[in-house]
Design an enzyme around this catalytic site. Structure first.
Site, PDB file in Angstrom:
ATOM      1  CG  ASP A 146      -5.767   0.408   3.334  1.00 17.05           C
ATOM      2  OD1 ASP A 146      -5.772  -0.715   3.857  1.00 17.05           O
ATOM      3  OD2 ASP A 146      -4.927   1.284   3.593  1.00 17.05           O
ATOM      4  CG  HIS A 152      -4.471  10.412   2.815  1.00 17.74           C
ATOM      5  ND1 HIS A 152      -5.543  10.323   3.678  1.00 17.74           N
ATOM      6  CD2 HIS A 152      -3.593   9.458   3.209  1.00 17.74           C
ATOM      7  CE1 HIS A 152      -5.328   9.350   4.552  1.00 17.74           C
ATOM      8  NE2 HIS A 152      -4.149   8.802   4.292  1.00 17.74           N
ATOM      9  NE  ARG A 165      -8.327   6.294   9.188  1.00 19.65           N
ATOM     10  CZ  ARG A 165      -7.559   6.123   8.120  1.00 19.65           C
ATOM     11  NH1 ARG A 165      -6.332   5.645   8.239  1.00 19.65           N
ATOM     12  NH2 ARG A 165      -8.024   6.415   6.923  1.00 19.65           N
ATOM     13  CE  LYS A 167      -3.923   1.869   7.093  1.00 19.24           C
ATOM     14  NZ  LYS A 167      -4.732   2.741   6.226  1.00 19.24           N
ATOM     15  CD  GLU A 210      -6.417   4.748   4.257  1.00 18.76           C
ATOM     16  OE1 GLU A 210      -5.750   3.949   3.567  1.00 18.76           O
ATOM     17  OE2 GLU A 210      -5.924   5.455   5.159  1.00 18.76           O
ATOM     18  CD  GLU A 243      -5.284   2.960  -0.492  1.00 17.50           C
ATOM     19  OE1 GLU A 243      -4.376   2.414  -1.138  1.00 17.50           O
ATOM     20  OE2 GLU A 243      -5.298   3.048   0.753  1.00 17.50           O
ATOM     21  CD  GLN A 299      -3.637   3.802  10.587  1.00 16.95           C
ATOM     22  OE1 GLN A 299      -4.847   3.894  10.403  1.00 16.95           O
ATOM     23  NE2 GLN A 299      -2.765   4.313   9.748  1.00 16.95           N
ATOM     24  CB  THR A 332      -7.500  -4.835   1.747  1.00 12.93           C
ATOM     25  OG1 THR A 332      -6.621  -4.498   2.823  1.00 12.93           O
ATOM     26  CG2 THR A 332      -7.416  -3.781   0.659  1.00 12.93           C
ATOM     27  CD  GLU A 360      -7.676  12.971   3.690  1.00 13.85           C
ATOM     28  OE1 GLU A 360      -7.661  14.026   3.052  1.00 13.85           O
ATOM     29  OE2 GLU A 360      -7.473  11.864   3.176  1.00 13.85           O
ATOM     30  CG  ASP A 415      -2.086   0.958   1.029  1.00 15.25           C
ATOM     31  OD1 ASP A 415      -2.473   1.214  -0.124  1.00 15.25           O
ATOM     32  OD2 ASP A 415      -2.604   1.463   2.039  1.00 15.25           O
TER      33      ASP A 415
HETATM   34 MN    MN Z   1      -4.146   2.995   2.517  1.00 13.75          MN
END
Ligand code: MN
Length: 435
Positions: A239, A140, A243, A259, A205, A207, A246, A263, A380, A133
């Site tokens: 992804d 971001h 949080r 994570k 996320e 991506e 993490q 996924t 975000e 990743d």
């Molecule tokens: Mn990611």
């Protein structure tokens, strides 16, 4: 390379393909599907149908290089087809385009070679040996970095190194599979000690996923000028990110259990060939940024390595579903925000001699723009949970709640070209395992 397979005038005898928002005859993405009552096999999306590659082989519809390529793509995974590289992909694409074009030889065998997509189950297209990743969405990096380093959100290495971490391959799964909220250690700044329990700050996320084609031998880096030949195609990638887990575990090493619980990828591989009309220059770096080091800089890549893909994130909460209201769009962003091209990711990844394998998966990093409602994750959008996001129906979110559906979509459109889509990457948050 643009050829007859991209011709906007080309129509298909598969009526649903003509004007289809995702899978017109100009797209032809590959995947692995099971028809009702049958096992997994290779297929190509065309309108609301799926072409069964093995059935078309059995019907004698392929010859020469296309037949060789179809044999590699007809099985339970596409890894061997990924390994075969651009010539095999192009041969199969030309043959399938001709088969499915108006007046093409496939029409007489339609009942034998086509399945109604709504009756099929879609699977992960490759056996994923490795999942890397990246972190190439610079807005971001800026927005997330400002939360911990307001004066210095982007660290000095960022403009030189396509930053990445090795993530977990075993838990990569396909759109629509069940997702359980992870349990883990989490500790708020105001708490004296951590607890083990359900993630409180669950996030997505958005991506771009990149499927690796031919690999390289260990010790033999892929030069930037050849890197594009090692990319087979693209998908959507979610992804999922815990949080709170993490942030507590990543002191000082990188993402791990925050994570690795899962996924998601969209099932269809949109090939490099299908993307040809939607490429362009990599956007120039902001004034004052350094040029990439020579091993990451190639004139052809700078001229044509940029991707023009419009991404959208939608949420459909349990309340919205119960009330029969449509999903709410959280954000929209274009791939032009990527600071590094996918070829630069390949060149960097292998620059130390690390070997890529056919069917390896990259995520580009969260796709976020600089503006409101272009952010690619809730971290975000909610500024670390400090702002409520209005969903327009009386509900708000800071992070995901059980029962939320998160839906990613992506489309490519340019004047004079037929638009193509990626299909969906969808996941619903399920309750954590009871402790
Ligand atoms: Mn990611």
């Amino acid at each position: 390379m643009i050829d007859a397979t991209h011709d906007p005038a080309r129509m298909s005898w598969v009526a649903s393909a003509n004007g289809h928002a995702e899978f017109p005859i100009q797209n032809l993405p590959l995947g692995i599907f099971s028809p009702a009552g049958g096992g997994p096999r290779g297929g190509i999306a065309i309108g609301d149908s799926i072409l069964d590659i093995g059935a078309a082989l059995d019907a004698g519809l392929f010859a020469g290089a296309a037949r060789d390529a179809a044999e590699l793509a007809a099985g339970r995974t596409l890894n061997a087809f990924m390994e075969a590289g651009p010539a095999a992909r192009q041969a199969l694409r030309r043959a399938v385009s001709d088969l499915l074009a108006a007046g093409g030889a496939g029409e007489a065998q339609a009942a034998r070679i086509l399945h109604d997509a709504s009756a099929c189950t879609l699977h992960l297209p490759n056996r994923v040996g490795n999942f890397t990743d990246f972190f190439a969405g610079i807005h971001h990096v800026i927005t997330a970095g400002q939360m911990t380093r307001p004066d210095n959100p982007v660290l000095p290495n960022y403009r030189y190194v396509p930053v990445a971490y090795h993530s977990r391959a075993s838990s990569v799964r396909v759109s629509g599979e069940p997702l359980r909220r992870p349990n883990g250690q989490r500790k708020r700044p105001d708490e004296a000690a951590p607890e083990f329990g359900p993630c409180r700050n669950l996030d997505y996320e958005i991506e771009l996923g990149v499927w690796v084609g031919p690999g390289n031998a260990v010790g033999e880096p892929i030069p930037i000028g050849q890197a594009a030949h090692h990319i087979a195609g693209f998908c959507l990638l979610n992804d999922w990110s815990a949080r709170d887990i993490q942030s507590w575990e990543s002191q000082p090493l990188g993402p791990f259990l925050g994570k690795s619980f899962s996924t998601f990828v969209s099932p269809w591989i949109v090939t490099v060939e299908a993307m040809a009309p939607f490429r362009g220059p990599q956007p120039p770096r902001p004034a004052g940024d350094p040029a990439p080091l020579p091993h990451l800089l190639d004139a052809g890549d700078q001229a044509g390595g940029g991707l023009d893909i419009d991404f959208e994130v939608w949420i459909h909460t349990a309340k919205m579903r119960a009330e029969g209201t449509a999903p709410h769009r959280l954000s929209a962003v274009n791939a032009a925000i990527l600071y590094w091209t996918v070829a630069q990711m390949v060149a960097h990844h292998t620059s130390n001699g690390c070997n890529l394998m056919p069917g390896d998966l990259f995520g580009t990093g969260t796709l976020s723009g600089p503006d409101v409602r272009t952010e690619g994750c809730l971290l975000e959008m909610s500024r670390g949970g400090s702002r409520a996001i209005d969903l327009g129906n009386g509900e708000v979110r800071r992070y995901l709640e059980d029962g939320d559906d998160i839906i990613f979509r992506a489309h490519c459109q340019r004047p004079g070209q037929v638009s193509i889509g990626f299909g969906e990457c969808r996941g619903r948050i399920g309750a954590a395992l009871a402790l």
